[in-house]
Design a protein around this motif. Structure first.
Motif, PDB file in Angstrom:
ATOM      1  N   ALA A   1      39.381  33.810  39.822  1.00  0.00           N
ATOM      2  CA  ALA A   1      39.047  32.885  40.979  1.00  0.00           C
ATOM      3  C   ALA A   1      40.125  34.373  41.154  1.00  0.00           C
ATOM      4  CB  ALA A   1      39.615  32.369  41.341  1.00  0.00           C
ATOM      5  N   LEU A   2      39.728  35.534  42.817  1.00  0.00           N
ATOM      6  CA  LEU A   2      40.276  36.612  42.650  1.00  0.00           C
ATOM      7  C   LEU A   2      40.188  36.023  45.219  1.00  0.00           C
ATOM      8  CD1 LEU A   2      38.066  39.700  41.647  1.00  0.00           C
ATOM      9  CD2 LEU A   2      40.638  38.878  40.303  1.00  0.00           C
ATOM     10  N   THR A   3      41.311  36.528  45.615  1.00  0.00           N
ATOM     11  CA  THR A   3      40.608  35.931  46.837  1.00  0.00           C
ATOM     12  C   THR A   3      42.357  36.878  47.513  1.00  0.00           C
ATOM     13  OG1 THR A   3      41.529  34.004  47.959  1.00  0.00           O
ATOM     14  CG2 THR A   3      42.802  33.858  46.554  1.00  0.00           C
ATOM     15  N   GLY A   4      41.564  36.848  48.920  1.00  0.00           N
ATOM     16  CA  GLY A   4      43.318  37.558  49.526  1.00  0.00           C
ATOM     17  C   GLY A   4      44.015  35.677  50.097  1.00  0.00           C
ATOM     18  N   ASP A   5      45.147  36.261  50.619  1.00  0.00           N
ATOM     19  CA  ASP A   5      46.864  35.308  50.937  1.00  0.00           C
ATOM     20  C   ASP A   5      45.883  34.403  51.824  1.00  0.00           C
ATOM     21  OD1 ASP A   5      46.406  37.740  52.216  1.00  0.00           O
ATOM     22  OD2 ASP A   5      48.684  37.383  52.486  1.00  0.00           O
ATOM     23  N   GLY A   6      44.731  35.638  53.009  1.00  0.00           N
ATOM     24  CA  GLY A   6      45.355  33.879  54.216  1.00  0.00           C
ATOM     25  C   GLY A   6      43.526  33.155  53.029  1.00  0.00           C
ATOM     26  N   SER A   7      43.089  33.346  52.431  1.00  0.00           N
ATOM     27  CA  SER A   7      42.261  32.298  51.664  1.00  0.00           C
ATOM     28  C   SER A   7      42.543  31.937  51.217  1.00  0.00           C
ATOM     29  CB  SER A   7      40.620  33.507  51.861  1.00  0.00           C
ATOM     30  OG  SER A   7      40.229  34.301  52.172  1.00  0.00           O
ATOM     31  N   TYR A   8      43.772  32.733  49.993  1.00  0.00           N
ATOM     32  CA  TYR A   8      44.357  31.147  49.843  1.00  0.00           C
ATOM     33  C   TYR A   8      44.452  30.387  50.078  1.00  0.00           C
ATOM     34  CZ  TYR A   8      47.863  29.385  45.947  1.00  0.00           C
ATOM     35  OH  TYR A   8      47.900  28.773  45.109  1.00  0.00           O
ATOM     36  N   MET A   9      45.410  30.487  51.372  1.00  0.00           N
ATOM     37  CA  MET A   9      46.033  29.150  52.836  1.00  0.00           C
ATOM     38  C   MET A   9      44.812  28.188  52.802  1.00  0.00           C
ATOM     39  SD  MET A   9      49.489  28.923  51.966  1.00  0.00           S
ATOM     40  CE  MET A   9      50.160  29.038  53.744  1.00  0.00           C
ATOM     41  N   PHE A  10      43.646  28.781  53.338  1.00  0.00           N
ATOM     42  CA  PHE A  10      42.619  27.871  53.492  1.00  0.00           C
ATOM     43  C   PHE A  10      41.820  26.909  52.840  1.00  0.00           C
ATOM     44  CE2 PHE A  10      41.733  31.957  56.908  1.00  0.00           C
ATOM     45  CZ  PHE A  10      41.457  30.602  57.775  1.00  0.00           C
ATOM     46  N   SER A  11      42.218  27.790  50.890  1.00  0.00           N
ATOM     47  CA  SER A  11      41.290  27.289  50.446  1.00  0.00           C
ATOM     48  C   SER A  11      42.263  25.140  49.513  1.00  0.00           C
ATOM     49  CB  SER A  11      41.628  28.040  49.012  1.00  0.00           C
ATOM     50  OG  SER A  11      43.357  27.870  48.555  1.00  0.00           O
ATOM     51  N   VAL A  12      43.399  24.967  50.681  1.00  0.00           N
ATOM     52  CA  VAL A  12      43.775  23.672  50.525  1.00  0.00           C
ATOM     53  C   VAL A  12      44.280  23.711  47.939  1.00  0.00           C
ATOM     54  CG1 VAL A  12      43.975  21.508  50.578  1.00  0.00           C
ATOM     55  CG2 VAL A  12      42.098  23.247  51.791  1.00  0.00           C
ATOM     56  N   PRO A  13      45.366  25.243  48.042  1.00  0.00           N
ATOM     57  CA  PRO A  13      45.572  25.043  47.113  1.00  0.00           C
ATOM     58  C   PRO A  13      46.073  23.547  46.530  1.00  0.00           C
ATOM     59  CG  PRO A  13      47.181  26.079  48.402  1.00  0.00           C
ATOM     60  CD  PRO A  13      45.821  25.959  49.031  1.00  0.00           C
ATOM     61  N   SER A  14      46.796  22.542  47.172  1.00  0.00           N
ATOM     62  CA  SER A  14      47.173  21.731  46.287  1.00  0.00           C
ATOM     63  C   SER A  14      46.129  20.809  46.272  1.00  0.00           C
ATOM     64  CB  SER A  14      48.032  20.994  47.780  1.00  0.00           C
ATOM     65  OG  SER A  14      46.901  20.487  49.109  1.00  0.00           O
ATOM     66  N   SER A  15      45.119  21.041  47.066  1.00  0.00           N
ATOM     67  CA  SER A  15      44.076  20.095  46.477  1.00  0.00           C
ATOM     68  C   SER A  15      43.414  20.047  45.110  1.00  0.00           C
ATOM     69  CB  SER A  15      43.050  19.547  47.686  1.00  0.00           C
ATOM     70  OG  SER A  15      43.306  18.579  48.089  1.00  0.00           O
ATOM     71  N   VAL A  16      43.312  21.248  45.464  1.00  0.00           N
ATOM     72  CA  VAL A  16      42.578  22.935  44.249  1.00  0.00           C
ATOM     73  C   VAL A  16      43.413  22.456  43.025  1.00  0.00           C
ATOM     74  CG1 VAL A  16      42.186  24.584  43.181  1.00  0.00           C
ATOM     75  CG2 VAL A  16      41.661  24.136  45.823  1.00  0.00           C
ATOM     76  N   HIS A  17      44.378  22.262  43.584  1.00  0.00           N
ATOM     77  CA  HIS A  17      45.562  22.351  41.636  1.00  0.00           C
ATOM     78  C   HIS A  17      45.800  20.736  41.379  1.00  0.00           C
ATOM     79  CE1 HIS A  17      45.585  26.992  41.243  1.00  0.00           C
ATOM     80  NE2 HIS A  17      45.698  26.790  42.378  1.00  0.00           N
ATOM     81  N   TRP A  18      45.655  19.966  42.067  1.00  0.00           N
ATOM     82  CA  TRP A  18      45.999  19.022  41.835  1.00  0.00           C
ATOM     83  C   TRP A  18      44.258  18.533  40.855  1.00  0.00           C
ATOM     84  CZ3 TRP A  18      42.367  14.750  42.075  1.00  0.00           C
ATOM     85  CH2 TRP A  18      43.029  12.563  41.862  1.00  0.00           C
ATOM     86  N   MET A  19      43.369  18.599  41.216  1.00  0.00           N
ATOM     87  CA  MET A  19      42.083  18.561  40.454  1.00  0.00           C
ATOM     88  C   MET A  19      42.350  19.551  39.435  1.00  0.00           C
ATOM     89  SD  MET A  19      39.416  18.423  44.151  1.00  0.00           S
ATOM     90  CE  MET A  19      37.965  18.373  42.890  1.00  0.00           C
ATOM     91  N   ALA A  20      42.451  20.268  39.546  1.00  0.00           N
ATOM     92  CA  ALA A  20      42.492  21.375  38.426  1.00  0.00           C
ATOM     93  C   ALA A  20      43.223  20.978  37.377  1.00  0.00           C
ATOM     94  CB  ALA A  20      42.401  22.386  38.990  1.00  0.00           C
ATOM     95  N   ARG A  21      44.134  19.841  37.566  1.00  0.00           N
ATOM     96  CA  ARG A  21      44.671  19.243  36.151  1.00  0.00           C
ATOM     97  C   ARG A  21      44.062  18.319  35.869  1.00  0.00           C
ATOM     98  NH1 ARG A  21      51.386  18.835  36.318  1.00  0.00           N
ATOM     99  NH2 ARG A  21      50.807  17.336  38.260  1.00  0.00           N
ATOM    100  N   ARG A  22      43.824  16.982  37.286  1.00  0.00           N
ATOM    101  CA  ARG A  22      43.534  16.063  36.619  1.00  0.00           C
ATOM    102  C   ARG A  22      42.025  16.073  35.399  1.00  0.00           C
ATOM    103  NH1 ARG A  22      40.942  12.826  35.272  1.00  0.00           N
ATOM    104  NH2 ARG A  22      40.343  10.682  36.614  1.00  0.00           N
ATOM    105  N   TYR A  23      41.472  16.714  35.987  1.00  0.00           N
ATOM    106  CA  TYR A  23      39.516  16.869  35.886  1.00  0.00           C
ATOM    107  C   TYR A  23      39.248  18.428  34.115  1.00  0.00           C
ATOM    108  CZ  TYR A  23      38.758  13.965  38.692  1.00  0.00           C
ATOM    109  OH  TYR A  23      38.816  12.364  39.503  1.00  0.00           O
ATOM    110  N   ASN A  24      40.775  18.903  33.452  1.00  0.00           N
ATOM    111  CA  ASN A  24      41.522  19.965  33.098  1.00  0.00           C
ATOM    112  C   ASN A  24      39.965  21.134  33.299  1.00  0.00           C
ATOM    113  OD1 ASN A  24      41.932  21.172  30.398  1.00  0.00           O
ATOM    114  ND2 ASN A  24      40.543  20.066  29.617  1.00  0.00           N
TER     115      ASN A  24
END
Ligand SMILES: Cc1ncc(C[n+]2csc(CCOP(=O)(O)OP(=O)(O)O)c2C)c(N)n1
Ligand SMILES: [Mg+2]
Length: 573
Positions: A459-482
């Motif tokens: 995933a390629l992103t701007g720093d602003g778009s990273y903050m928009f992306s709710v990274p806490s939820s994204v990375h919790w899900m990414a680990r939970r669902y492998n």
């Protein structure tokens, strides 16, 4: 089984119909409207009845973006389940992105109970059910959905789900939305299944034989024929027809605001990609016949347009752009047709035409000349030992990209460097949201990885778009669902694009002299650290150009070998 668990309800009917239509995942965020669905899920599991896998989504926009990423990678619509009007609002810009990107998906929301004195099972028993009762829940997303409706009786659930999915999968594809109140979801429903074969999407539209011949002859006889496209690459089979057409005729290809890889970038007929550049595009100026196929923004008239004498032919499943209040191009013909079908028809027509080969060779030579000029310009920006620019970073990335890589990009002011310097050839190798609501890439990467578990997703992103992306939820899900993937942040210290927008309108105004336009993110957050805390991602920051190559390799190692996410925060100059 006995007791209430044996009841087959509208909730069960919803799950079974999604299952029968091939939906593999339900991206879910539950609430007080969902006892009927939660019970139906448990019932199906207890009874051994297959249902789509539930993916718990702590944030709705992330969930819907995951459904988006999955469908963009596969064409297969998935389901999103949200909580009444609140959850619908929390889908936020993902609704816009799915609609604009023409991404099929099925969204279901509960609605507050219809009764308040215990008249029916599911009747109101929580305070929030008065507060969440609104006049027009569907109105929140009506402007974006291909179809929206309410399940008013349990017996209609299966047909309404099937109808919604028929809209989602028919051109122009997109999201659909259904709601059902609590009592409806609890009500008994007929168990008889629906046959998805009887609910197929509408077949793709074709050109009339006369129109196919007209376009084929115009292209064959042109001095400088050019295709302009943004998303023909959504269907790789359409790209194969496009390559065949362009190769045999010597037609150039210009991508405008590409959402996909639409044409091999290393083919000499490729003329680059156009975004917000405030100058006339050379290929567009030279063209005497323009075939515009699958584009919402083929050019920006104040900056760059075909010459007045050019004959423009426009092919799109929706050439009227029915969702856009203002849209016009001066076309000689407009044709509602599917790109692959239309291109195949034009190719078939050309099979019967004797080509003027010297003319074809001349055209090809001219496009090849422009292609080489562009390539030299790009090579210059890739020099080793240069500055840590978006171009330089993308070039380092390109060396690690292969046929097993899938890229989702939300690069914003770096969109063009990313498309230019990745220089991809394979349709399907990269896609954008197709819309303009930021914060899509993280969820999209999860969906892409669920869809293509054996690929390396980046995933390629701007720093602003990273903050928009709710990274806490994204990375919790990414680990939970492998679903490990690599995030590369093109970090330019905040929001560059709104600054560029301001300077384009007020080049010499106060803002142009102001040291602070309130768009900087300094002091910066520890972006990679957010992902590490939320989901155990491998965090890495690059400040110096010398560290880039090693950091990229270590991040890819974390993703490919350790099976965890990595976030590479690259501080650009
Ligand atoms: C949901 C949403 N809010 C605001 C915007 C307006 N906007 C467009 S580009 C941009 C800056 C994005 O920052 P970043 O991802 O760092 O990209 P950059 O412009 O710095 O390259 C903003 C705020 C938007 N498009 N979508
Ligand atoms: Mg930025």
């Amino acid at each position: 089984m006995t007791g209430e668990n044996t009841t087959y309800t509208a909730g069960s009917a919803l799950l079974d119909t999604l299952q029968d239509f091939g939906v593999e995942y339900i991206f879910a965020n539950f609430g007080s409207d969902h006892p009927g669905v939660v019970e139906a899920i448990a019932f199906a599991r207890a009874a051994g009845r297959p249902i789509p896998q539930i993916i718990t989504c702590p944030n709705e926009m992330v969930g819907m973006s995951a459904a988006h990423g999955f469908a963009a990678a596969t064409g297969r619509p998935q389901a999103v389940l949200v909580h009444v009007e609140c959850g619908t609002q929390a889908l936020a810009g993902a609704v816009h992105n799915a609609a604009k990107g023409r991404i099929p998906m099925f969204v279901f929301a509960g609605a507050s109970p219809l009764t308040q004195e215990g008249e029916l099972k599911g009747s109101r028993n929580e305070f929030i059910q008065w507060i969440q009762d609104v006049h027009d829940q569907r109105g929140i997303v009506r402007g974006y959905m291909r179809y929206e409706g309410e399940v008013r009786v349990a017996a209609a659930m299966k047909q309404l789900v099937a109808r919604a999915l028929q809209f989602a999968r028919s051109d122009p594809k997109g999201p659909v939305y259904l709601i059902g109140a609590r009592e409806i979801m609890e009500a008994p429903a007929p168990e008889a299944r629906i046959d998805p074969d009887r609910w197929k999407p509408v077949s793709p539209g074709a050109l009339s034989p006369e129109n196919a011949a007209e376009i084929a002859h115009a292209l064959a006889g042109a001095r400088a024929p050019l295709v302009v496209t943004s998303f023909v690459g959504r269907n790789p089979a359409a790209v194969r027809e496009l390559v065949r057409l362009c190769d045999r005729l010597g037609v150039g290809v210009l991508e405008s605001v590409p959402n996909y890889v639409n044409f091999p970038h290393n083919n000499v007929l490729y003329q680059g990609n156009q975004w917000n550049e405030p100058r006339q595009n050379v290929a567009l100026a030279e063209a005497d016949v323009v075939l515009l196929i699958d584009s919402d923004v083929p050019w920006i008239p104040v900056s760059s347009a075909p010459n007045d004498a050019a004959a423009i032919y426009h092919i799109d499943v929706d050439p009227l752009k029915m969702q856009m209040p203002l849209w016009y191009i001066s076309a000689r013909g407009r044709f509602a047709a599917d790109a692959r079908t239309a291109l195949r028809q034009i190719n078939a027509e050309l099979d019967r035409v004797a080509l003027d080969q010297p003319l074809v060779d001349r055209r090809r030579a001219r496009w090849a000349e422009l292609h080489a000029i562009r390539k030299a310009r790009l090579d210059e920006k890739e020099r080793p030992g240069g500055r840590l620019t978006g171009e330089y970073l993308t070039t380092a990335l390109r060396r690690r990209v292969n046929s097993n890589t899938l890229i989702v990009t939300e690069g914003i002011s770096n969109y063009q460097p990313i498309f230019d310097h990745l220089a991809l050839d394979e349709p399907g190798a990269m896609f954008t949201s197709g819309g303009g609501s930021l914060g899509w890439h993280g969820g999209a990467a999860i969906g892409a990885k669920l869809a293509c578990p054996h690929k390396t997703v980046i995933a390629l992103t701007g720093d602003g778009s990273y903050m928009f992306s709710v990274p806490s939820s994204v990375h919790w899900m990414a680990r939970r669902y492998n679903t490990p993937f690599l995030t590369v942040i093109y970090n330019n210290g905040g929001w560059k694009s709104p600054k560029l927008s301001t300077l384009a309108v007020h080049p010499d105004g106060y803002a142009s002299r102001s040291p602070d336009l309130d768009m900087s993110f300094r002091p910066q957050a520890d972006y990679a650290g957010i992902a590490a805390a939320a989901g155990g991602a491998y965090p890495r920051i690059v400040n110096d150009i010398e560290d880039l190559e090693k950091a990229l390799d270590e991040c890819l190692h974390a993703v490919q070998v350790e099976g965890r996410c990595a976030v590479l925060d690259v501080r650009l100059v």
